[in-house]
Design a protein around this motif. Structure first.
Motif, PDB file in Angstrom:
ATOM      1  N   LEU A   1       0.789  -1.053  -0.034  1.00 16.98           N
ATOM      2  CA  LEU A   1       0.006   0.069  -0.084  1.00 16.98           C
ATOM      3  C   LEU A   1       0.841   1.219  -0.064  1.00 16.98           C
ATOM      4  CD1 LEU A   1      -2.852  -0.890   2.449  1.00 16.98           C
ATOM      5  CD2 LEU A   1      -3.059  -0.872  -0.137  1.00 16.98           C
TER       6      LEU A   1
ATOM      7  N   GLU B   1       2.312   1.667  -3.486  1.00 15.81           N
ATOM      8  CA  GLU B   1       1.042   2.231  -4.386  1.00 15.81           C
ATOM      9  C   GLU B   1       0.738   3.721  -4.069  1.00 15.81           C
ATOM     10  OE1 GLU B   1      -2.651  -0.294  -4.548  1.00 15.81           O
ATOM     11  OE2 GLU B   1      -1.272  -2.167  -4.708  1.00 15.81           O
ATOM     12  N   TYR B   2       0.781   4.084  -2.901  1.00 14.71           N
ATOM     13  CA  TYR B   2       0.561   5.376  -2.307  1.00 14.71           C
ATOM     14  C   TYR B   2       1.793   6.211  -2.772  1.00 14.71           C
ATOM     15  CZ  TYR B   2      -0.270   9.613   0.491  1.00 14.71           C
ATOM     16  OH  TYR B   2      -0.391  10.609   1.032  1.00 14.71           O
TER      17      TYR B   2
END
Length: 148
Positions: free
Chosen positions: A93, A96-97
């Motif tokens: 995550l 992806e951020y």
């Protein structure tokens, strides 16, 4: 000595009762849980693989722990594997951020570049317009000089 069906059934029931008493988890009352510290309540909940989301007060933790106390404790190896998967998910995550942030920065850069190009075109257009008006004025002045 003859063994009849009733004796066998009695022995089986006795074995089942012994096994259930061994396997049976210790259940706590809410009164007992009130004496626990918040850390112990949280650990009790975590040991069963649960999370009390939104439990801000000790009484909420007690109620939640009381409700889930019949759940089996999670084995340590399962807990470690879940923590590893949680860490992988967290890293994924975060990656992806970071990609989204890069894309947003790129788009912002593109917007800024387009705005700058638009301003340059407008300045160029205004300069051309100014030159044309100056040229038109000089032509008019020359025509006026010729007419006089």
């Amino acid at each position: 000595m003859k063994i009849n069906k009733m004796m066998i059934i009695g022995i089986i029931i006795g074995i089942i009762l012994i096994i259930t008493n061994i396997v049976k988890a210790e259940l706590y009352t809410k009164k007992q849980m009130r004496r626990w510290k918040v850390e112990r309540l949280k650990q009790f909940i975590e040991d069963r693989g649960q999370q009390c989301i939104g439990c801000g007060r000790k009484s909420e933790l007690i109620n939640f722990a009381y409700d889930i106390q019949q759940l089996p404790k999670m084995p340590k190896r399962v807990k470690k594997r879940l923590e590893g998967e949680e860490d992988m998910l967290k890293r994924s995550l975060e990656h992806e951020y970071a990609q989204v942030e890069q894309m947003m920065a790129y788009r912002e850069g593109e917007k800024k570049r387009k705005r700058q190009e638009k301003i340059k075109k407008q300045i160029k257009y205004e300069e051309q317009l100014k030159k044309r008006t100056e040229a038109a004025e000089t032509i008019k002045e020359e025509e006026n000089k010729i007419d006089l």
